[in-house]
Design a protein around this motif. Structure first.
Motif, PDB file in Angstrom:
ATOM      1  N   VAL A   1       0.844  -1.189   0.000  1.00  0.00           N
ATOM      2  CA  VAL A   1       0.000   0.000   0.000  1.00  0.00           C
ATOM      3  C   VAL A   1       0.882   1.243   0.000  1.00  0.00           C
ATOM      4  N   ALA A   2       0.586   2.181  -0.895  1.00  0.00           N
ATOM      5  CA  ALA A   2       1.278   3.470  -0.912  1.00  0.00           C
ATOM      6  C   ALA A   2       0.413   4.502  -0.208  1.00  0.00           C
ATOM      7  N   VAL A   3       0.989   5.221   0.737  1.00  0.00           N
ATOM      8  CA  VAL A   3       0.282   6.263   1.487  1.00  0.00           C
ATOM      9  C   VAL A   3       0.951   7.593   1.148  1.00  0.00           C
ATOM     10  N   VAL A   4       0.179   8.493   0.548  1.00  0.00           N
ATOM     11  CA  VAL A   4       0.714   9.794   0.178  1.00  0.00           C
ATOM     12  C   VAL A   4       0.276  10.800   1.240  1.00  0.00           C
ATOM     13  N   GLY A   5       1.239  11.283   1.996  1.00  0.00           N
ATOM     14  CA  GLY A   5       0.949  12.205   3.089  1.00  0.00           C
ATOM     15  C   GLY A   5       1.095  11.520   4.432  1.00  0.00           C
ATOM     16  N   ALA A   6       1.882  12.113   5.319  1.00  0.00           N
ATOM     17  CA  ALA A   6       2.097  11.558   6.660  1.00  0.00           C
ATOM     18  C   ALA A   6       1.585  12.528   7.713  1.00  0.00           C
ATOM     19  N   GLY A   7       0.449  13.175   7.398  1.00  0.00           N
ATOM     20  CA  GLY A   7      -0.122  14.157   8.303  1.00  0.00           C
ATOM     21  C   GLY A   7      -1.345  13.654   9.024  1.00  0.00           C
ATOM     22  N   GLY A   8      -2.387  14.502   9.081  1.00  0.00           N
ATOM     23  CA  GLY A   8      -3.562  14.173   9.872  1.00  0.00           C
ATOM     24  C   GLY A   8      -4.244  12.892   9.461  1.00  0.00           C
ATOM     25  N   LEU A   9      -4.321  12.607   8.164  1.00  0.00           N
ATOM     26  CA  LEU A   9      -4.924  11.362   7.685  1.00  0.00           C
ATOM     27  C   LEU A   9      -3.885  10.252   7.550  1.00  0.00           C
ATOM     28  N   GLY A  10      -2.737  10.575   6.988  1.00  0.00           N
ATOM     29  CA  GLY A  10      -1.729   9.550   6.757  1.00  0.00           C
ATOM     30  C   GLY A  10      -1.206   8.920   8.028  1.00  0.00           C
ATOM     31  N   ALA A  11      -1.122   9.705   9.113  1.00  0.00           N
ATOM     32  CA  ALA A  11      -0.575   9.173  10.358  1.00  0.00           C
ATOM     33  C   ALA A  11      -1.413   8.017  10.915  1.00  0.00           C
ATOM     34  N   PRO A  12      -2.739   8.187  11.128  1.00  0.00           N
ATOM     35  CA  PRO A  12      -3.506   7.032  11.607  1.00  0.00           C
ATOM     36  C   PRO A  12      -3.593   5.906  10.587  1.00  0.00           C
ATOM     37  N   VAL A  13      -3.528   6.230   9.298  1.00  0.00           N
ATOM     38  CA  VAL A  13      -3.544   5.188   8.274  1.00  0.00           C
ATOM     39  C   VAL A  13      -2.330   4.274   8.422  1.00  0.00           C
ATOM     40  N   VAL A  14      -1.149   4.856   8.566  1.00  0.00           N
ATOM     41  CA  VAL A  14       0.066   4.040   8.710  1.00  0.00           C
ATOM     42  C   VAL A  14      -0.010   3.174   9.960  1.00  0.00           C
ATOM     43  N   LEU A  15      -0.479   3.753  11.056  1.00  0.00           N
ATOM     44  CA  LEU A  15      -0.626   2.967  12.285  1.00  0.00           C
ATOM     45  C   LEU A  15      -1.566   1.779  12.076  1.00  0.00           C
ATOM     46  N   ALA A  16      -2.719   2.038  11.438  1.00  0.00           N
ATOM     47  CA  ALA A  16      -3.712   0.982  11.261  1.00  0.00           C
ATOM     48  C   ALA A  16      -3.234  -0.093  10.293  1.00  0.00           C
ATOM     49  N   LEU A  17      -2.571   0.313   9.207  1.00  0.00           N
ATOM     50  CA  LEU A  17      -2.103  -0.669   8.228  1.00  0.00           C
ATOM     51  C   LEU A  17      -1.001  -1.548   8.807  1.00  0.00           C
ATOM     52  N   ALA A  18      -0.075  -0.927   9.538  1.00  0.00           N
ATOM     53  CA  ALA A  18       0.984  -1.724  10.150  1.00  0.00           C
ATOM     54  C   ALA A  18       0.403  -2.684  11.182  1.00  0.00           C
ATOM     55  N   ALA A  19      -0.493  -2.196  12.021  1.00  0.00           N
ATOM     56  CA  ALA A  19      -1.113  -3.063  13.020  1.00  0.00           C
ATOM     57  C   ALA A  19      -1.881  -4.202  12.363  1.00  0.00           C
ATOM     58  N   ALA A  20      -2.495  -3.941  11.204  1.00  0.00           N
ATOM     59  CA  ALA A  20      -3.272  -4.966  10.498  1.00  0.00           C
ATOM     60  C   ALA A  20      -2.398  -6.016   9.849  1.00  0.00           C
ATOM     61  N   GLY A  21      -1.098  -5.746   9.701  1.00  0.00           N
ATOM     62  CA  GLY A  21      -0.201  -6.734   9.114  1.00  0.00           C
ATOM     63  C   GLY A  21       0.022  -6.578   7.627  1.00  0.00           C
ATOM     64  N   VAL A  22      -0.220  -5.379   7.083  1.00  0.00           N
ATOM     65  CA  VAL A  22       0.102  -5.143   5.675  1.00  0.00           C
ATOM     66  C   VAL A  22       1.609  -5.317   5.491  1.00  0.00           C
ATOM     67  N   GLY A  23       2.009  -6.075   4.482  1.00  0.00           N
ATOM     68  CA  GLY A  23       3.405  -6.460   4.354  1.00  0.00           C
ATOM     69  C   GLY A  23       4.339  -5.362   3.929  1.00  0.00           C
ATOM     70  N   GLU A  24       3.835  -4.421   3.120  1.00  0.00           N
ATOM     71  CA  GLU A  24       4.709  -3.396   2.557  1.00  0.00           C
ATOM     72  C   GLU A  24       3.947  -2.070   2.498  1.00  0.00           C
ATOM     73  N   ILE A  25       4.547  -1.025   3.037  1.00  0.00           N
ATOM     74  CA  ILE A  25       3.951   0.311   3.023  1.00  0.00           C
ATOM     75  C   ILE A  25       4.965   1.284   2.445  1.00  0.00           C
ATOM     76  N   THR A  26       4.557   2.004   1.419  1.00  0.00           N
ATOM     77  CA  THR A  26       5.355   3.116   0.914  1.00  0.00           C
ATOM     78  C   THR A  26       4.739   4.403   1.442  1.00  0.00           C
ATOM     79  N   ILE A  27       5.527   5.238   2.117  1.00  0.00           N
ATOM     80  CA  ILE A  27       5.032   6.493   2.672  1.00  0.00           C
ATOM     81  C   ILE A  27       5.765   7.645   1.989  1.00  0.00           C
ATOM     82  N   ILE A  28       4.992   8.597   1.475  1.00  0.00           N
ATOM     83  CA  ILE A  28       5.542   9.688   0.664  1.00  0.00           C
ATOM     84  C   ILE A  28       5.140  11.021   1.294  1.00  0.00           C
ATOM     85  N   ASP A  29       6.117  11.805   1.727  1.00  0.00           N
ATOM     86  CA  ASP A  29       5.851  13.109   2.340  1.00  0.00           C
ATOM     87  C   ASP A  29       7.177  13.871   2.399  1.00  0.00           C
ATOM     88  N   ASP A  30       7.145  15.168   2.090  1.00  0.00           N
ATOM     89  CA  ASP A  30       8.380  15.950   2.088  1.00  0.00           C
ATOM     90  C   ASP A  30       8.489  16.905   3.269  1.00  0.00           C
TER      91      ASP A  30
END
Length: 365
Positions: free
Chosen positions: A43-72
């Protein structure tokens, strides 16, 4: 209605990952096969802010194998009111570094690819290469247009959300959904020229707790698509009014022609195993690799033709009616290409497990 699972499952979970995700594996409909699909997903997540932050937490906790996070961006003190992935000690550091840390803390087997850049048309294909779906958690409409355009070109689902003040909108866009589902894209919700200058969150504010709710729903939509459970928000927009504790649903139809419903008894696209590839080639089948340029640079099956998925979907009839074994990284994009090719008259099948399976069994060949 549920859509077909987006990815093929890995063969097995490690003992530690199986124990960690035990409560998922007893869920009716998801179960152990669904958990193995999550382990296979990228899963690619664009943005590590208000929405991206809980998304990354939830995906990692769910066991998604690979996460690409994009934010400058770097973490600022004012981010901490709503961007729950970051901590006070992260202020001044890249936001993507927080994603690497929290994913490792929650799910040691999840691989995080951190890109401290802003997604744009020039780098989108490389940044999203190999992703099975994209989640947009960006905060400007200009970037959302770039993310949507990239997902449309790749033919992968875009789980999309936006928050302003006390309100949120969440939906799923997909330019190349499975046969029987209508393609719905960002321009169906916001036609070109319909969006004026939007106020920034710094000017009007963001209700911090709403970011957790909306981000959780974005992650749930991704999990449903990956595992093939539930009813995704494709063709529907979920609207949240946090002040009144109300949700509403708005139908979203494509501006293009509606596809006919898929017959219940329509067979799925046939798959062939790695061991069967040589026999397919000997019998005259063509090998068609639908990955992106950046992916095939690391290697292809000898003799395969390369044509990215978006080009296949643009004119599947141009490839003829031959027998074709369609290849991607794990199988999801190959299935979409094969569906389009079969609808155009080709005898297309999918290499089960894609290049991951091919590379894993290479010594045996």
């Amino acid at each position: 209605m549920p859509l077909p699972p987006l990815v093929e499952p890995v063969a097995a979970l490690s003992d530690a990952e199986s124990a960690r995700t035990a409560r998922h594996q007893v869920l009716a409909g998801l179960g152990e096969p669904g958990q193995r699909r999550l382990r296979a997903a990228h899963v690619a997540v664009v943005g590590a802010g208000g929405l991206g932050a809980p998304v990354v937490l939830a995906l990692a906790a769910a066991g998604v194998g690979e996460i690409t996070i994009i934010d400058d961006d770097d973490v600022e003190l004012s981010n901490l009111q709503r961007q729950i992935m970051h901590r006070h000690s992260d202020v001044g550091r890249p936001k993507v570094d927080s994603a690497v840390r929290v994913a490792a803390d929650l799910s040691p087997e999840t691989v995080v690819h951190a890109h401290r850049v802003r997604l744009a048309s020039a780098n989108a294909a490389d940044l999203l290469a190999g992703a099975d779906l994209v989640i947009d958690g960006t905060d400007t409409f200009e970037t959302r247009l770039e993310v949507a355009a990239a997902a449309e070109r790749l033919g992968i689902p875009l789980v999309w959300g936006v928050i302003q003040e006390f309100a949120a909108q969440i939906t799923v866009f997909w330019s190349a959904p499975p046969e029987g589902s209508d393609a719905v894209v960002l321009s169906d919700l916001y036609p070109e020229g319909s969006v004026g200058e939007l106020p920034t969150c710094a000017a009007v504010g963001v209700f911090g707790a709403l970011c957790l709710q909306a981000g959780s729903i974005l992650a749930m939509e991704a999990i449903k698509l990956i595992t093939g459970i539930g009813d995704p928000l494709l063709g529907r927009v979920l609207v949240i009014d946090a002040l009144r504790a109300k949700t509403a649903e708005v139908p979203l139809r494509s501006a293009r022609a509606t596809a006919p419903p898929r017959p219940v008894d329509q067979p799925v696209v046939p798959h062939v195993s790695v061991a069967e590839v040589a026999a397919e080639v000997a019998a005259g089948a063509r090998l068609l690799d639908v990955r992106e340029d950046a992916e095939v640079a690391s290697g292809m099956i000898s003799g395969a033709q390369h044509l990215p998925l978006a080009q296949v979907l643009a004119d599947p009839a141009a490839l003829g009616a031959d027998r074709m074994v369609v290849i991607c990284q794990v199988g999801a994009r190959a299935r979409r290409a094969a569906e389009a090719l079969r609808a155009a008259g080709a005898d297309a099948v999918v290499l089960s497990g894609g290049m991951d399976a091919w590379n894993a069994q290479e010594p045996a060949r």
